[in-house]
Scaffold this motif. Structure first.
Motif, PDB file in Angstrom:
ATOM      1  N   PRO A   1       0.935  -1.341  -0.308  1.00  0.00           N
ATOM      2  CA  PRO A   1       0.403   0.374  -0.225  1.00  0.00           C
ATOM      3  C   PRO A   1       0.819   0.965   0.055  1.00  0.00           C
ATOM      4  O   PRO A   1       2.271   1.355   0.760  1.00  0.00           O
ATOM      5  N   LEU A   2       0.464   2.247  -0.638  1.00  0.00           N
ATOM      6  CA  LEU A   2       1.074   3.747  -0.841  1.00  0.00           C
ATOM      7  C   LEU A   2       0.730   4.485   0.593  1.00  0.00           C
ATOM      8  O   LEU A   2      -0.686   4.433   0.720  1.00  0.00           O
ATOM      9  N   GLU A   3       1.856   5.182   1.456  1.00  0.00           N
ATOM     10  CA  GLU A   3       0.935   5.488   2.486  1.00  0.00           C
ATOM     11  C   GLU A   3      -0.178   6.810   1.997  1.00  0.00           C
ATOM     12  O   GLU A   3       0.475   7.222   1.158  1.00  0.00           O
ATOM     13  N   GLY A   4      -0.963   7.630   2.646  1.00  0.00           N
ATOM     14  CA  GLY A   4      -1.747   8.348   2.558  1.00  0.00           C
ATOM     15  C   GLY A   4      -2.722   9.017   0.852  1.00  0.00           C
ATOM     16  O   GLY A   4      -2.843   9.169   0.767  1.00  0.00           O
ATOM     17  N   GLN A   5      -2.680   7.024   0.481  1.00  0.00           N
ATOM     18  CA  GLN A   5      -3.873   6.998  -0.646  1.00  0.00           C
ATOM     19  C   GLN A   5      -4.608   5.856  -0.654  1.00  0.00           C
ATOM     20  O   GLN A   5      -4.981   5.300  -1.118  1.00  0.00           O
ATOM     21  N   CYS A   6      -5.283   6.159   0.389  1.00  0.00           N
ATOM     22  CA  CYS A   6      -6.371   5.484   0.421  1.00  0.00           C
ATOM     23  C   CYS A   6      -7.853   6.361   1.125  1.00  0.00           C
ATOM     24  O   CYS A   6      -7.271   7.087   1.817  1.00  0.00           O
TER      25      CYS A   6
ATOM     26  N   LEU B   1     -20.057   0.123   1.748  1.00  0.00           N
ATOM     27  CA  LEU B   1     -18.866   0.833   1.374  1.00  0.00           C
ATOM     28  C   LEU B   1     -17.490   0.199   1.704  1.00  0.00           C
ATOM     29  O   LEU B   1     -17.736  -0.992   2.589  1.00  0.00           O
ATOM     30  N   CYS B   2     -16.697   0.090   1.068  1.00  0.00           N
ATOM     31  CA  CYS B   2     -15.193  -0.286   1.323  1.00  0.00           C
ATOM     32  C   CYS B   2     -14.021   0.653   0.980  1.00  0.00           C
ATOM     33  O   CYS B   2     -14.278   2.059   1.097  1.00  0.00           O
ATOM     34  N   VAL B   3     -13.115   0.873   1.146  1.00  0.00           N
ATOM     35  CA  VAL B   3     -11.375   1.115   1.232  1.00  0.00           C
ATOM     36  C   VAL B   3     -11.496   0.899  -0.181  1.00  0.00           C
ATOM     37  O   VAL B   3     -11.109   0.216  -0.385  1.00  0.00           O
ATOM     38  N   LEU B   4     -10.797   2.192  -0.969  1.00  0.00           N
ATOM     39  CA  LEU B   4     -10.087   2.309  -2.213  1.00  0.00           C
ATOM     40  C   LEU B   4      -8.813   2.804  -1.335  1.00  0.00           C
ATOM     41  O   LEU B   4      -8.435   3.569  -1.020  1.00  0.00           O
ATOM     42  N   GLN B   5      -7.591   1.918  -1.894  1.00  0.00           N
ATOM     43  CA  GLN B   5      -6.362   1.972  -0.962  1.00  0.00           C
ATOM     44  C   GLN B   5      -5.454   1.283  -3.018  1.00  0.00           C
ATOM     45  O   GLN B   5      -5.694   0.736  -3.411  1.00  0.00           O
ATOM     46  N   MET B   6      -4.583   2.850  -2.947  1.00  0.00           N
ATOM     47  CA  MET B   6      -3.865   2.839  -3.976  1.00  0.00           C
ATOM     48  C   MET B   6      -2.629   1.814  -3.307  1.00  0.00           C
ATOM     49  O   MET B   6      -2.194   1.957  -2.166  1.00  0.00           O
ATOM     50  N   CYS B   7      -2.235   0.791  -4.500  1.00  0.00           N
ATOM     51  CA  CYS B   7      -0.743   0.020  -4.050  1.00  0.00           C
ATOM     52  C   CYS B   7       0.327   0.459  -5.226  1.00  0.00           C
ATOM     53  O   CYS B   7       0.112   0.960  -5.739  1.00  0.00           O
ATOM     54  N   GLU B   8       1.246  -0.090  -5.336  1.00  0.00           N
ATOM     55  CA  GLU B   8       2.284   0.377  -5.945  1.00  0.00           C
ATOM     56  C   GLU B   8       1.948  -0.455  -7.523  1.00  0.00           C
ATOM     57  O   GLU B   8       3.105   1.134  -8.139  1.00  0.00           O
ATOM     58  N   SER B   9       1.545  -1.009  -7.785  1.00  0.00           N
ATOM     59  CA  SER B   9       1.108  -1.835  -9.038  1.00  0.00           C
ATOM     60  C   SER B   9      -0.538  -1.583  -9.205  1.00  0.00           C
ATOM     61  O   SER B   9      -0.267  -1.698 -10.304  1.00  0.00           O
TER      62      SER B   9
END
Length: 152
Positions: A18-23, A46-54
């Motif tokens: 996960p990318l920090e501060g990107q959810c 409801l969900c969390v959209l989390q940006m990760c490396e890829s």
């Protein structure tokens, strides 16, 4: 109420970085006005959209306990994303992600009202001081999302 660190731990347990501060907190975007009214009262998606490396991942909340479920319901590799468009829709922002095979429409609550709406309730953590990570992350996450697919 989920701590941001719990989101990262679930993402890591699922095999992602996960990318920090990107959810942010999201849910499926409604279609017409009737659907908007129904979605306004629906807490089960409801969900969390989390940006990760890829990739982007969605981590669902349990509507009964307002806690994260330890599962990933959607994974979208960055290389599959053709474009991301954002539009303001009253008190929300609609995020439309176009992939090679699909169009995924999500909605997220604007940060200005997050303390008073469900995104604030689900993203507020008390330990270590009051923090609403949805509110803190929404601008940077939307900016990062808008850049996906532009390099193609």
């Amino acid at each position: 109420m989920a701590r941001e660190e719990k989101v990262w731990a679930y993402a890591q347990d699922a095999g992602y970085t996960p990318l920090e501060g990107q959810c942010i907190i999201v849910k499926p975007a409604p279609g017409d006005l009737s659907d908007k009214v129904l979605q306004f009262f629906n807490l089960s998606d409801l969900c969390v959209l989390q940006m990760c490396e890829s990739c982007l991942i969605l981590l669902p909340f349990d509507p009964t306990w307002a806690t994260l479920r330890d599962e990933t319901t959607l994974v979208i590799p960055y290389e599959d994303i053709e474009s991301v468009n954002e539009t303001s829709d009253l008190l929300n922002v609609v995020i439309e992600i176009k992939t090679k095979t699909d169009v995924i429409r999500l909605t997220t609550q604007q940060k200005e009202l997050s303390d008073w709406r469900m995104s604030g309730a689900y993203a507020t953590q008390i330990i270590g001081g009051i923090k609403n990570w949805h509110k803190e992350n929404v601008d940077a996450t939307l900016e990062a999302l808008s850049k996906l697919g532009q390099s193609l």
